[in-house]
Every structure is written in structure tokens, then in C-alpha cells.
Design a protein around this motif. Structure first.
Motif, PDB file in Angstrom:
ATOM      1  N   PRO A 177      -8.519  -0.352   4.266  1.00 39.92           N
ATOM      2  CA  PRO A 177      -8.336  -1.668   3.617  1.00 39.92           C
ATOM      3  C   PRO A 177      -9.512  -2.013   2.725  1.00 39.92           C
ATOM      4  CG  PRO A 177      -7.811  -1.790   5.960  1.00 39.92           C
ATOM      5  CD  PRO A 177      -8.457  -0.449   5.732  1.00 39.92           C
ATOM      6  N   PRO A 178      -9.293  -2.775   1.666  1.00 39.09           N
ATOM      7  CA  PRO A 178     -10.384  -3.156   0.764  1.00 39.09           C
ATOM      8  C   PRO A 178     -11.376  -4.071   1.458  1.00 39.09           C
ATOM      9  CG  PRO A 178      -8.389  -4.369   0.232  1.00 39.09           C
ATOM     10  CD  PRO A 178      -7.996  -3.328   1.243  1.00 39.09           C
ATOM     11  N   LEU A 211       0.317 -13.493   3.210  1.00 40.53           N
ATOM     12  CA  LEU A 211       1.042 -12.949   4.355  1.00 40.53           C
ATOM     13  C   LEU A 211       0.279 -13.215   5.652  1.00 40.53           C
ATOM     14  CD1 LEU A 211       1.923  -9.487   2.780  1.00 40.53           C
ATOM     15  CD2 LEU A 211       3.496 -11.415   3.069  1.00 40.53           C
ATOM     16  N   GLU A 212       0.891 -13.953   6.537  1.00 41.06           N
ATOM     17  CA  GLU A 212       0.277 -14.167   7.853  1.00 41.06           C
ATOM     18  C   GLU A 212       0.429 -12.912   8.712  1.00 41.06           C
ATOM     19  OE1 GLU A 212      -1.477 -16.641   8.893  1.00 41.06           O
ATOM     20  OE2 GLU A 212      -1.252 -17.875   7.103  1.00 41.06           O
ATOM     21  N   THR A 213       1.622 -12.341   8.674  1.00 43.47           N
ATOM     22  CA  THR A 213       1.887 -11.141   9.468  1.00 43.47           C
ATOM     23  C   THR A 213       3.120 -10.437   8.926  1.00 43.47           C
ATOM     24  OG1 THR A 213       2.246 -10.266  11.705  1.00 43.47           O
ATOM     25  CG2 THR A 213       3.333 -12.351  11.137  1.00 43.47           C
ATOM     26  N   LEU A 214       3.280  -9.193   9.284  1.00 45.89           N
ATOM     27  CA  LEU A 214       4.455  -8.405   8.941  1.00 45.89           C
ATOM     28  C   LEU A 214       4.844  -7.580  10.160  1.00 45.89           C
ATOM     29  CD1 LEU A 214       3.589  -6.955   5.391  1.00 45.89           C
ATOM     30  CD2 LEU A 214       5.264  -8.737   5.900  1.00 45.89           C
ATOM     31  N   PRO A 215       6.118  -7.268  10.310  1.00 47.09           N
ATOM     32  CA  PRO A 215       6.496  -6.365  11.408  1.00 47.09           C
ATOM     33  C   PRO A 215       5.976  -4.961  11.146  1.00 47.09           C
ATOM     34  CG  PRO A 215       8.370  -6.781   9.968  1.00 47.09           C
ATOM     35  CD  PRO A 215       7.275  -7.711   9.514  1.00 47.09           C
ATOM     36  N   LEU A 216       5.818  -4.206  12.185  1.00 50.82           N
ATOM     37  CA  LEU A 216       5.345  -2.831  12.061  1.00 50.82           C
ATOM     38  C   LEU A 216       6.457  -1.953  11.485  1.00 50.82           C
ATOM     39  CD1 LEU A 216       2.861  -1.048  12.742  1.00 50.82           C
ATOM     40  CD2 LEU A 216       4.011  -0.479  14.897  1.00 50.82           C
ATOM     41  N   ARG A 217       6.119  -1.184  10.455  1.00 51.18           N
ATOM     42  CA  ARG A 217       7.105  -0.272   9.860  1.00 51.18           C
ATOM     43  C   ARG A 217       7.347   0.895  10.814  1.00 51.18           C
ATOM     44  NH1 ARG A 217       7.117   4.410   6.687  1.00 51.18           N
ATOM     45  NH2 ARG A 217       8.680   4.492   5.015  1.00 51.18           N
ATOM     46  N   ARG A 218       8.604   1.201  11.051  1.00 60.76           N
ATOM     47  CA  ARG A 218       8.951   2.283  11.971  1.00 60.76           C
ATOM     48  C   ARG A 218       8.813   3.639  11.284  1.00 60.76           C
ATOM     49  NH1 ARG A 218      14.808   0.630  13.957  1.00 60.76           N
ATOM     50  NH2 ARG A 218      14.972   0.240  11.711  1.00 60.76           N
ATOM     51  N   ARG A 228      -4.632  -5.548   3.143  1.00 60.04           N
ATOM     52  CA  ARG A 228      -5.015  -5.134   4.491  1.00 60.04           C
ATOM     53  C   ARG A 228      -3.819  -5.214   5.446  1.00 60.04           C
ATOM     54  NH1 ARG A 228      -9.531  -4.790   7.685  1.00 60.04           N
ATOM     55  NH2 ARG A 228     -10.857  -5.338   5.912  1.00 60.04           N
ATOM     56  N   VAL A 229      -3.074  -6.315   5.391  1.00 64.61           N
ATOM     57  CA  VAL A 229      -1.909  -6.475   6.269  1.00 64.61           C
ATOM     58  C   VAL A 229      -0.867  -5.397   5.988  1.00 64.61           C
ATOM     59  CG1 VAL A 229       0.011  -8.008   6.885  1.00 64.61           C
ATOM     60  CG2 VAL A 229      -2.264  -8.964   6.505  1.00 64.61           C
ATOM     61  N   VAL A 230      -0.619  -5.124   4.699  1.00 56.27           N
ATOM     62  CA  VAL A 230       0.370  -4.120   4.306  1.00 56.27           C
ATOM     63  C   VAL A 230      -0.017  -2.744   4.835  1.00 56.27           C
ATOM     64  CG1 VAL A 230       1.281  -2.852   2.316  1.00 56.27           C
ATOM     65  CG2 VAL A 230       1.240  -5.352   2.291  1.00 56.27           C
ATOM     66  N   ILE A 231      -1.302  -2.402   4.722  1.00 57.20           N
ATOM     67  CA  ILE A 231      -1.763  -1.093   5.197  1.00 57.20           C
ATOM     68  C   ILE A 231      -1.681  -1.006   6.711  1.00 57.20           C
ATOM     69  CG2 ILE A 231      -3.782   0.413   5.406  1.00 57.20           C
ATOM     70  CD1 ILE A 231      -4.650  -0.531   2.643  1.00 57.20           C
ATOM     71  N   LYS A 249       0.155  -2.548   8.817  1.00 54.26           N
ATOM     72  CA  LYS A 249       1.520  -2.541   9.344  1.00 54.26           C
ATOM     73  C   LYS A 249       2.353  -1.369   8.820  1.00 54.26           C
ATOM     74  CE  LYS A 249       0.974  -6.201  11.834  1.00 54.26           C
ATOM     75  NZ  LYS A 249       1.022  -6.127  13.324  1.00 54.26           N
ATOM     76  N   GLY A 250       1.764  -0.540   7.969  1.00 53.66           N
ATOM     77  CA  GLY A 250       2.411   0.700   7.551  1.00 53.66           C
ATOM     78  C   GLY A 250       3.362   0.598   6.384  1.00 53.66           C
TER      79      GLY A 250
END
Length: 266
Positions: free
Chosen positions: A69-70, A82-89, A185-188, A190-191
Motif C-alpha cells: 500500500p502507498p 471506502l470504509e470497508t470492502l468484502p474480501l475478494r474470493r 490500501r483498502v483495495v489492495i 481486500k484483494g
């Protein structure tokens, strides 16, 4: 090693890029058509050599790990969208390339064309909803071209910046975008994507040197979003696209109007 990390390397790289830009603008100004020369044997040799040099320079400018993450100061001074994202399967797909990365695996199956159509519609609907703040790129309307969305106004470091928000290859769903570094950071984590290879501090500075009309982007804001494999993935991508519009466009398109939410205060 000291040469590659010190100020000499920076000035050398900057000189190459600035020199290339000057030559390009000069040729455009005097309207010199060099295509006949480039079709000759000497021209092809020069083109091949220049391409190899550019590839080496770009490779040296690339960040070492796109999954790190940067560490931009913005992540410590302000929050993202983005507060949160689900984990990518599943595992991450294979991504190749530096200046123009492409996704090589985990692409949507052709029988799920509705995923590509929905992705394109998600992007096209944004300027319909927010015409004052966003607009579609010309290439969007050309066959087999990326669907691109741009901001009409935005401020990076108190400088007007008309930047690209999203560029999506809607034939395979791979997306180039810009996000608040905290959202990257959140995107990375959570995949759902990774940093663009050219999203480092040095590249951000050189971008401003080469193109005076496009001020330097914020370090660590360029991100690659993996292609949605199904409609469930696409719902998450839709949330990330909202974050991109908020970051570059300065508005929250989840509202029915073009209400400015204060993102330009960073």
C-alpha cells in the motif's frame, strides 16, 4: 546502486523525458512528417533502439512491489471514501506490463457478456447523472476502445487538474483508475486490485515535468482494479468507482445531485 537511487539518476531520467517531450512538440510545431523516414531501415533501427531505451527507463521507474500500500502523507492526514470492502474470493490474477498493464488471467467468460455490459453502463451513467463534474472520453464511442471517464474540475495541491477518473477495457473488464491513497490500501488489502507500476513518488514528479498541462498526480493514487468475474464482483467494483469519482471529480455520485462533499480541501 547509488547512481540508481541518488539525485543523478533523477536528473538523468528527467532530462530524457523532458528532451523527448521537447522533440515531440517541436516536430508537431514544424509539422514534419517523419513516417516515410521511419519506414526505412535506419528509421526502424532508431525506433527499435528508442523503444528499448524507453522500456529500460520505465522499468527503473516502476515500484518494487505493487501489492505494498502507498505510504503517502495524505493517508495520515485525511480519510478515504471506502470504509470497508468484502474480501475478494480466490487468488489474484496475473497482471503484466509497466506503462500499460494488462490482466492475463481470471477474465470474465464470454458467456457472461452481461458483466461487461453492466460495467460499461455503470461508467456511462455517471456523466448522465453528473454532467457538470464529469464527461466521457472520445475513445469511449469508438469500437473496441476503452470506456474512459474524466473530471471537469478538481484541485490537487491547489492546482486545477482535469484528470482521468476511470479507463476500463470493457471487453475484459480490467480497469485503470485513481483513488485516494487510503482507498488504494483498502483495495489492495481486500484483494480487489493493486498499485499501478508507475504510481511511485519519482514518477509523480516526472509527470509534472514532462506535461505542464497535467500537474503531478498524488503519489500512490493510481491503481489497477481486477476484472469483475460475475455480478457479485461488479457490485463491489461499482462502489470502488464511486470512490474514484469522489477522489478525482470532487463529487459523490451516490447522491442524486452534484453535491460537492469537500474532497477538494486536501
Amino acid at each position: 546502486m547509488a547512481l540508481l537511487c541518488g539525485p543523478n539518476f533523477f536528473y538523468m531520467t528527467a532530462s530524457i523525458l523532458i528532451g523527448s517531450a521537447i522533440i515531440t512538440y517541436l516536430l508537431k510545431f514544424i509539422q514534419l512528417d517523419i513516417r516515410p523516414f521511419m519506414s526505412t531501415k535506419p528509421g526502424k533501427i532508431i525506433e527499435t533502439t528508442a523503444t528499448k531505451v524507453c522500456e529500460r527507463v520505465v522499468d527503473m521507474l516502476a515500484i518494487s512491489d505493487p501489492l505494498t500500500p502507498p505510504s503517502s502523507s495524505i493517508t495520515r492526514s485525511s480519510r478515504g471514501y471506502l470504509e470497508t470492502l468484502p474480501l475478494r474470493r480466490g487468488s489474484r490474477p496475473e497482471v503484466q506490463g509497466i506503462s500499460s498493464p494488462v490482466q492475463r488471467s481470471q477474465l470474465p467468460p464470454w458467456e457472461q457478456k452481461n458483466v461487461q455490459d453492466r460495467l460499461r453502463n455503470l461508467i456511462i451513467e455517471i456523466p448522465e447523472k453528473c454532467p457538470v463534474s464529469t464527461y466521457l472520453g472520445r475513445s469511449t464511442f469508438e469500437p473496441a476502445s476503452p470506456t474512459s471517464l474524466y473530471a471537469r474540475h478538481r484541485a490537487f495541491n491547489e492546482t486545477q487538474y482535469y484528470g482521468e477518473i476511470i479507463s476500463a477495457n470493457t471487453e475484459d473488464g480490467f480497469i485503470h483508475s485513481s483513488l485516494h491513497p487510503s482507498d488504494v490500501r483498502v483495495v489492495i488489502e481486500k484483494g480487489w486490485g493493486q498499485r499501478h507500476p508507475l504510481s511511485g513518488r519519482l514518477t509523480a514528479r516526472l509527470t509534472g515535468l514532462v506535461d505542464a498541462n497535467q500537474p503531478s498526480p498524488v503519489e500512490g493514487s493510481k491503481v489497477l482494479l481486477y476484472a469483475p468475474r460475475n455480478n457479485e464482483d461488479l457490485d463491489v467494483i461499482g462502489k470502488i468507482l464511486n470512490a474514484a469519482v469522489w477522489w478525482v471529480g470532487g463529487i459523490d455520485n451516490s447522491f442524486d445531485n452534484e453535491q460537492v462533499v469537500g474532497s477538494t480541501e486536501w
